[in-house]
Design an enzyme around this catalytic site. Structure first.
Site, short mmCIF file in Angstrom:
data_model
loop_
_atom_site.label_atom_id
_atom_site.label_comp_id
_atom_site.label_asym_id
_atom_site.label_seq_id
_atom_site.Cartn_x
_atom_site.Cartn_y
_atom_site.Cartn_z
N GLU A 119 0.83 -1.21 0.00
CA GLU A 119 0.00 0.00 0.00
C GLU A 119 0.86 1.26 0.00
O GLU A 119 1.96 1.27 0.55
CB GLU A 119 -0.91 0.01 1.24
N CYS A 154 -0.17 5.67 10.40
CA CYS A 154 1.09 5.01 10.75
C CYS A 154 0.83 3.70 11.53
O CYS A 154 0.12 3.71 12.53
CB CYS A 154 1.86 5.99 11.61
#
Ligand code: SF4
Length: 348
Positions: A93, A335
């Site tokens: 991704e 994150c």
């Protein structure tokens, strides 16, 4: 035998390959330009290149089909996540982050990751495989297309530990920054590592002018060992020592990343501990809230008020800091949340 993918070559490697075919000079730059500026997806798409040269190249080299790309857009903040599926089914991704005036692409270096950090969805997957230079460059190209404008920065903070696939990441950086290709400045590229000491030192001694981010996670050795098992091989003292070496050699500040977990590493005493470790390193500190994900077991995100108190201690000591506002959490793009839509095995 599988033919090497010509898009994995830096310009120097392409030159060596073409010289061995009896080619030279401007033809090399022309082919590189077709591959990495015009985005040719096949030898046939290289309009104007002599048929004989195209035939020679295609007899020795391949060009993998472009990966399938799926897109998710955050309703919270417009962050875009792109899911790539490569020819063999491997997935990775990238995330496009929009700030007031800038746009940044966070790209992956591996499909999954072997480091097994216990707070990270990618780590929960284990390593599927390294990404090839062309697959890293393909993420950059897709992000640029999606942004509809030039990217301001590229960060290797997506899936994977870039320094455990350094040869391919380095080739991708050389391709991206080549002035006959994308011509993206190395100064706009940041590579983030959990602390692979030998490669930090190698980077410091290299000619690359990219920036270094080191994910400290916490300043306590015991905690770090639990959160990032790679610490058994590379303890904090050595990681920070290598970061100091990089800063001294390159005269560039290291970006340290510290992750807040509720009740774990978020007190003023923890801030003092961090300070004591990094105070003599030219650095900036990014303070990041842990983003919950299925790999994270009992971990909880830190508290913003405590984080501000923590930040003040660093700022008062003269350390530049940034308390990062996470983006894209509703599409698992923040994150530590990237898992390429794959199921993460339950932590033991
Ligand atoms: S935090 Fe980085 S190094 Fe650790 S498991 Fe996740 S991707 Fe790998």
């Amino acid at each position: 035998m599988t033919k090497p993918d010509i898009r994995d070559f830096t310009r120097q490697e392409l030159a060596r390959a073409m010289v061995s075919l009896g080619e030279k000079g401007s033809r090399i730059d022309r082919i590189f330009n077709f591959l990495h500026r015009k985005g040719a997806e096949s030898f046939d798409a290289m309009a104007g290149v002599q048929e004989e040269l195209k035939a020679k190249l295609s007899s020795r080299y391949s060009m993998a089909p472009a990966p399938a790309v799926e897109k998710l857009v955050s309703k919270l903040d417009g962050t875009i996540k792109l899911l790539f599926t490569f020819q063999d089914g491997a997935k990775a991704e990238s995330v496009l982050l929009f700030n007031k005036k800038t746009v940044s692409a966070c790209i992956s270096s591996q499909s999954g990751c072997a480091c097994g950090c216990t707070f990270c969805a990618t780590g929960g997957l284990g390593l599927k495989r390294d990404l090839k230079p062309s697959e890293i460059v393909a993420q950059f190209a897709a992000c640029r297309r999606e942004a509809g404008r030039a990217l301001d920065s590229v960060v290797f903070m997506g899936m994977g530990e870039p320094f455990m696939n350094w040869a391919n990441v380095k080739s991708a950086i050389l391709i991206l920054s080549d002035n006959k290709g994308y011509n993206f400045p190395q100064s706009g590229i940041t590579v983030s590592t959990v602390g692979v000491v030998p490669v930090i030192r190698e980077l410091a001694d290299s000619h690359l002018t990219i920036r270094l981010a080191v994910s400290l996670i916490t300043a306590d050795d015991k905690q770090r060992l639990e959160l990032a098992p790679v610490s058994a091989k590379y303890p904090l003292r050595e990681v920070i020592g290598a970061a100091r070496y990089y800063a001294d050699r390159t005269k560039k500040a290291v970006l340290f990343e510290y992750i807040f977990f509720d009740g774990l590493n978020d007190t003023p005493q923890h801030a003092e501990k961090l300070l004591a470790r990094i105070k003599d390193v030219k650095c900036k500190v990014n303070l990041i809230m842990y983003n919950p994900n299925p790999a994270g077991n009992n971990l909880k995100p830190g508290n913003i008020e405590k984080a501000k108190e923590f930040q003040k201690i660093l700022v008062d000591a003269g350390i530049r800091t940034h308390l990062r506002r996470e983006k894209g959490s509703d599409i698992a793009a923040a994150c530590g949340q990237l898992a390429a839509g794959l199921e993460i095995p339950k932590p033991a």
